[in-house]
Design a protein around this motif. Structure first.
Motif, PDB file in Angstrom:
ATOM      1  N   LEU A 120       0.916  -1.273   0.081  1.00  0.00           N
ATOM      2  CA  LEU A 120       0.024   0.127  -0.166  1.00  0.00           C
ATOM      3  C   LEU A 120       0.829   1.149  -0.069  1.00  0.00           C
ATOM      4  CD1 LEU A 120      -3.075   1.009  -0.062  1.00  0.00           C
ATOM      5  CD2 LEU A 120      -2.613   1.089   2.635  1.00  0.00           C
ATOM      6  N   THR A 121       1.987   1.218   0.759  1.00  0.00           N
ATOM      7  CA  THR A 121       3.022   2.316   0.836  1.00  0.00           C
ATOM      8  C   THR A 121       3.308   2.549  -0.700  1.00  0.00           C
ATOM      9  OG1 THR A 121       3.530   1.883   2.905  1.00  0.00           O
ATOM     10  CG2 THR A 121       5.027   3.457   1.924  1.00  0.00           C
ATOM     11  N   LEU A 122       3.833   1.562  -1.454  1.00  0.00           N
ATOM     12  CA  LEU A 122       4.401   1.649  -2.673  1.00  0.00           C
ATOM     13  C   LEU A 122       3.407   2.368  -3.633  1.00  0.00           C
ATOM     14  CD1 LEU A 122       6.698  -1.491  -2.903  1.00  0.00           C
ATOM     15  CD2 LEU A 122       7.315   1.005  -2.775  1.00  0.00           C
ATOM     16  N   ILE A 123       2.199   1.840  -3.408  1.00  0.00           N
ATOM     17  CA  ILE A 123       0.979   2.108  -4.469  1.00  0.00           C
ATOM     18  C   ILE A 123       0.830   3.766  -4.130  1.00  0.00           C
ATOM     19  CG2 ILE A 123      -1.262   2.132  -4.919  1.00  0.00           C
ATOM     20  CD1 ILE A 123      -1.090  -0.810  -4.585  1.00  0.00           C
ATOM     21  N   LEU A 124       0.732   4.143  -2.863  1.00  0.00           N
ATOM     22  CA  LEU A 124       0.364   5.468  -2.560  1.00  0.00           C
ATOM     23  C   LEU A 124       1.635   6.456  -2.797  1.00  0.00           C
ATOM     24  CD1 LEU A 124      -1.587   5.030   0.663  1.00  0.00           C
ATOM     25  CD2 LEU A 124      -2.545   5.475  -1.590  1.00  0.00           C
ATOM     26  N   ASN A 125       2.673   6.127  -2.911  1.00  0.00           N
ATOM     27  CA  ASN A 125       3.942   6.701  -3.123  1.00  0.00           C
ATOM     28  C   ASN A 125       4.798   6.247  -4.080  1.00  0.00           C
ATOM     29  OD1 ASN A 125       5.652   8.963  -2.967  1.00  0.00           O
ATOM     30  ND2 ASN A 125       6.393   8.819  -0.752  1.00  0.00           N
ATOM     31  N   PRO A 126       4.489   6.371  -5.596  1.00  0.00           N
ATOM     32  CA  PRO A 126       5.358   5.540  -6.454  1.00  0.00           C
ATOM     33  C   PRO A 126       6.422   5.947  -6.515  1.00  0.00           C
ATOM     34  CG  PRO A 126       3.442   6.753  -7.461  1.00  0.00           C
ATOM     35  CD  PRO A 126       3.169   6.885  -5.986  1.00  0.00           C
ATOM     36  N   SER A 127       7.027   7.371  -6.174  1.00  0.00           N
ATOM     37  CA  SER A 127       8.276   7.873  -6.354  1.00  0.00           C
ATOM     38  C   SER A 127       9.350   6.903  -5.687  1.00  0.00           C
ATOM     39  CB  SER A 127       8.438   9.380  -6.108  1.00  0.00           C
ATOM     40  OG  SER A 127       8.096   9.419  -4.728  1.00  0.00           O
ATOM     41  N   LEU A 173      -0.470   4.389 -14.469  1.00  0.00           N
ATOM     42  CA  LEU A 173      -1.609   3.433 -13.978  1.00  0.00           C
ATOM     43  C   LEU A 173      -1.572   3.779 -12.282  1.00  0.00           C
ATOM     44  CD1 LEU A 173      -3.428   1.088 -14.472  1.00  0.00           C
ATOM     45  CD2 LEU A 173      -1.399  -0.558 -13.860  1.00  0.00           C
ATOM     46  N   VAL A 174      -0.474   3.656 -11.717  1.00  0.00           N
ATOM     47  CA  VAL A 174      -0.313   3.955 -10.333  1.00  0.00           C
ATOM     48  C   VAL A 174      -0.915   5.375 -10.032  1.00  0.00           C
ATOM     49  CG1 VAL A 174       1.078   4.356  -8.226  1.00  0.00           C
ATOM     50  CG2 VAL A 174       1.660   2.404 -10.144  1.00  0.00           C
ATOM     51  N   GLU A 175      -0.541   6.417 -10.663  1.00  0.00           N
ATOM     52  CA  GLU A 175      -1.243   7.643 -10.402  1.00  0.00           C
ATOM     53  C   GLU A 175      -2.688   7.624 -10.717  1.00  0.00           C
ATOM     54  OE1 GLU A 175       0.727  10.160 -13.247  1.00  0.00           O
ATOM     55  OE2 GLU A 175       2.630  10.287 -12.062  1.00  0.00           O
ATOM     56  N   ARG A 176      -3.305   6.930 -11.681  1.00  0.00           N
ATOM     57  CA  ARG A 176      -4.803   6.629 -11.809  1.00  0.00           C
ATOM     58  C   ARG A 176      -5.325   6.106 -10.545  1.00  0.00           C
ATOM     59  NH1 ARG A 176      -7.991   9.247 -14.902  1.00  0.00           N
ATOM     60  NH2 ARG A 176      -9.256   7.585 -15.228  1.00  0.00           N
ATOM     61  N   ALA A 177      -4.542   5.006 -10.416  1.00  0.00           N
ATOM     62  CA  ALA A 177      -5.188   4.271  -8.780  1.00  0.00           C
ATOM     63  C   ALA A 177      -4.988   5.242  -7.530  1.00  0.00           C
ATOM     64  CB  ALA A 177      -4.261   3.184  -8.670  1.00  0.00           C
ATOM     65  N   GLN A 178      -4.206   6.155  -7.603  1.00  0.00           N
ATOM     66  CA  GLN A 178      -4.087   7.108  -6.392  1.00  0.00           C
ATOM     67  C   GLN A 178      -5.347   8.058  -6.470  1.00  0.00           C
ATOM     68  OE1 GLN A 178      -0.255   9.074  -6.949  1.00  0.00           O
ATOM     69  NE2 GLN A 178       0.107   8.535  -4.745  1.00  0.00           N
ATOM     70  N   GLN A 179      -5.553   8.441  -7.835  1.00  0.00           N
ATOM     71  CA  GLN A 179      -6.557   9.540  -7.819  1.00  0.00           C
ATOM     72  C   GLN A 179      -7.984   8.549  -7.651  1.00  0.00           C
ATOM     73  OE1 GLN A 179      -6.474  10.690 -12.139  1.00  0.00           O
ATOM     74  NE2 GLN A 179      -4.691  12.025 -11.608  1.00  0.00           N
ATOM     75  N   LEU A 180      -8.322   7.437  -8.065  1.00  0.00           N
ATOM     76  CA  LEU A 180      -9.422   6.729  -7.707  1.00  0.00           C
ATOM     77  C   LEU A 180      -9.608   6.624  -6.116  1.00  0.00           C
ATOM     78  CD1 LEU A 180      -9.518   4.216 -10.567  1.00  0.00           C
ATOM     79  CD2 LEU A 180     -11.044   6.229 -10.290  1.00  0.00           C
ATOM     80  N   ILE A 181      -8.433   6.117  -5.455  1.00  0.00           N
ATOM     81  CA  ILE A 181      -8.298   5.845  -3.898  1.00  0.00           C
ATOM     82  C   ILE A 181      -8.636   7.224  -3.330  1.00  0.00           C
ATOM     83  CG2 ILE A 181      -6.928   5.235  -2.069  1.00  0.00           C
ATOM     84  CD1 ILE A 181      -5.697   3.205  -3.885  1.00  0.00           C
TER      85      ILE A 181
END
Length: 68
Positions: free
Chosen positions: A37-44, A58-66
């Motif tokens: 979850l930490t990697l998904i929320l902070n992909p940098s 894709l990860v940025e889009r997932a962040q926006q949806l969350i």
């Protein structure tokens, strides 16, 4: 000649399975979930995401949806 059967010194738990879990049975999946979850929320922080713009998008889009 009949064979003897071994009896248990204590009664078996209901269902045949001990209902208590060891501490690591809950701690390890929880640790893995928090790490992912930490990697998904902070992909940098994920080093593999820097080379793949599609995965980063894709990860940025997932962040926006969350975040909604």
């Amino acid at each position: 000649m009949s064979a003897r059967t071994h009896t248990r010194p204590h009664p078996a738990p209901r269902g045949g399975v001990d209902p208590r879990l060891p501490w690591w049975a809950l701690a390890l999946p929880l640790l893995a979930f928090v790490a992912l979850l930490t990697l998904i929320l902070n992909p940098s922080d994920a080093q593999a995401a820097a080379g793949e713009p599609t995965i980063t998008h894709l990860v940025e889009r997932a962040q926006q949806l969350i975040a909604r």
